[in-house]
Design an enzyme around this catalytic site. Structure first.
Site, PDB file in Angstrom:
ATOM      1  N   ARG A  78      -5.062  31.540  -8.358  1.00 46.23           N
ATOM      2  CA  ARG A  78      -4.037  30.619  -8.853  1.00 46.23           C
ATOM      3  C   ARG A  78      -4.564  29.238  -9.213  1.00 46.23           C
ATOM      4  NH1 ARG A  78      -2.380  35.201 -10.054  1.00 46.23           N
ATOM      5  NH2 ARG A  78      -0.462  35.984  -9.096  1.00 46.23           N
ATOM      6  N   ASP A 112       3.121  31.766  -4.884  1.00 48.34           N
ATOM      7  CA  ASP A 112       2.467  31.367  -6.130  1.00 48.34           C
ATOM      8  C   ASP A 112       3.046  30.097  -6.730  1.00 48.34           C
ATOM      9  OD1 ASP A 112       0.529  33.292  -6.115  1.00 48.34           O
ATOM     10  OD2 ASP A 112       1.616  34.698  -7.397  1.00 48.34           O
ATOM     11  N   SER A 166       5.443  46.023  -6.976  1.00 48.17           N
ATOM     12  CA  SER A 166       4.839  45.148  -7.979  1.00 48.17           C
ATOM     13  C   SER A 166       3.341  45.075  -7.733  1.00 48.17           C
ATOM     14  CB  SER A 166       5.460  43.754  -7.918  1.00 48.17           C
ATOM     15  OG  SER A 166       5.143  43.122  -6.688  1.00 48.17           O
ATOM     16  N   ASP A 173       9.494  39.560 -17.191  1.00 44.55           N
ATOM     17  CA  ASP A 173       9.876  38.223 -16.729  1.00 44.55           C
ATOM     18  C   ASP A 173       9.343  37.117 -17.632  1.00 44.55           C
ATOM     19  OD1 ASP A 173      10.849  39.749 -14.631  1.00 44.55           O
ATOM     20  OD2 ASP A 173      10.285  38.276 -13.122  1.00 44.55           O
TER      21      ASP A 173
END
Length: 412
Positions: A95, A124, A180, A15
């Protein structure tokens, strides 16, 4: 004329590799790739070469592990944060640190925007962008997955693989994984793919290879292991008598917890964007630290201060989960938490055994526990007169008696 610069949060996967190239072409800009080393281990290998080969003009791979442990994990654990009673916020707390460093790089490089590869359905995107808004409201944020033209060009993984092959992007573009993963110093998370079925048993023997940080409780040692954690003002400063900095504490506890199958959580949680999602987490060291910290507080923290702080845990956890780490209300709560921790000092002994963290003793030079007062035997200090409890109970019972009388009158 110099080109604009964009700082991209880059992982090296399909990605973000495609996004790097797409941003460069679409915006005719210099792309500065940034990767935060927050404990991904081998996932960082070869990232700089990949990013440069894909078209990045510059690459930052910054070791933020110590800052992550000291300024993010430890303050959060002082607050006793636990989202929806289960989740120790391993992804959430990483994050704001990543966003903070992205903004710092953007300032240093004179970039006009930062970019990320977070999906438009996830948390996110919110966390990155709320942090950026709080720290650098003048810097633009580019979220390709929320741009219609990007989604039309890449409706699926096959189109991304084809794009990578066409442009010589060096990624291992194979069939999609059955789930994932996201890893850092505090935890590793698994979601999507086959885990989207909440009836799927992620703890089954056939799925044991999914886990990375811990053995299954069934495979953990048959003998328990004792560990002692020393605290000063709510922070763990030593493990088994060895003084350690925050990063060292997390690494040591991860090793111990993983060995004994500690810290696995399988839950369906409520995302901030409105949907439920299923996540499986491994948080071995964090689970040990969480339990130890709570036990240290039980001995040293004033009752009303503890109950006040506890009443704010859900709010604090929501702020972290939803991305409001740099918001004024989280900072205000943190000030209260810091004050509450000033006497959380001493040693906790725990027994680790097949997925369990069992209390095995606690001591402190500032303990609020007084055995002379608490004893069921005669109190040598005479600090507590049992006869006083009669009036205490009578006063607290008064409103209950009045209420009961009203109910009885209504039913006559």
């Amino acid at each position: 004329m110099a080109k604009d610069k964009i700082v991209l949060a880059y992982s090296g996967g399909l990605d973000t590799s495609v996004i790097l190239k797409w941003l460069k072409e679409t915006y005719d800009a210099e792309i500065i790739a940034f990767t935060a080393d927050i404990g991904q281990k081998e996932e960082l290998e070869g990232l700089e070469e990949k990013a440069l080969a894909t078209g990045a003009s510059k690459v930052y791979i910054d070791d933020l592990r110590e800052e992550f442990a000291r300024d993010f994990i430890f303050p959060m654990f002082q607050a006793g944060a636990l989202y929806e009673g289960q989740y120790l916020l391993g992804t959430s707390i990483a994050r704001p640190l990543i966003a903070k460093r992205m903004v710092e790089i953007a300032r240093a490089e004179g970039a006009t925007a930062i970019a990320h590869g977070a999906t438009g359905k996830g948390n996110d995107q919110v966390r990155f962008e709320l942090a950026a808004a709080a720290l650098a409201p003048d810097i633009a944020v580019i979220a390709p997955w929320r741009i219609e033209a990007f989604r039309e060009q890449f409706p699926g993984r096959a189109e991304m693989i084809a794009y990578a092959e066409k442009h010589g992007i060096p990624v291992q573009a194979t069939a999609a994984k059955p789930y994932s993963m996201d890893r850092n110093l505090l935890h590793i998370s698994f979601e999507s793919g086959l885990l989207e079925d909440p009836w799927f048993d992620a703890s089954a023997e056939s799925n044991k290879d999914m886990y990375i940080l811990s053995v299954s409780p069934e495979d953990a040692p048959d003998q328990p292991e004792y560990v002692e954690l020393e605290f000063e003002k709510g922070n763990c400063v030593a493990v088994n008598g060895e003084r350690l900095h925050p990063l060292g504490v997390m690494e040591k506890l991860n090793e111990l917890g993983g060995k004994h199958g500690i810290g696995r959580v399988d839950m369906v949680e409520n995302r901030f964007v409105g949907m439920k999602s299923r996540g499986v987490y491994e948080t071995p060291g964090g689970t040990i630290l969480f339990v130890a910290h709570r036990k240290m507080e039980s001995l040293t923290m004033d009752r009303e201060v503890m109950h006040l702080r506890d009443s704010l845990i859900a709010k604090y956890s929501q702020l972290v989960y939803n991305g409001f780490w740099f918001a004024p209300e989280r900072l205000a709560l943190q000030a209260l938490v810091t004050e509450s921790q000033k006497n959380v000092t001493g040693v906790v002994r725990l027994k680790l055994y097949k997925g369990n963290v069992i209390g095995a003793g606690v001591k402190s030079p500032v303990s609020l526990y007084n055995p002379d007062i608490a004893t069921m035997e005669a109190d040598p200090s005479k600090a507590y007169d049992q006869g006083d409890a009669t009036g205490f109970i009578r006063l607290h019972a008064l409103r209950l008696k009045v209420s009961a009388g009203v109910e009885q009158s209504k039913n006559r």
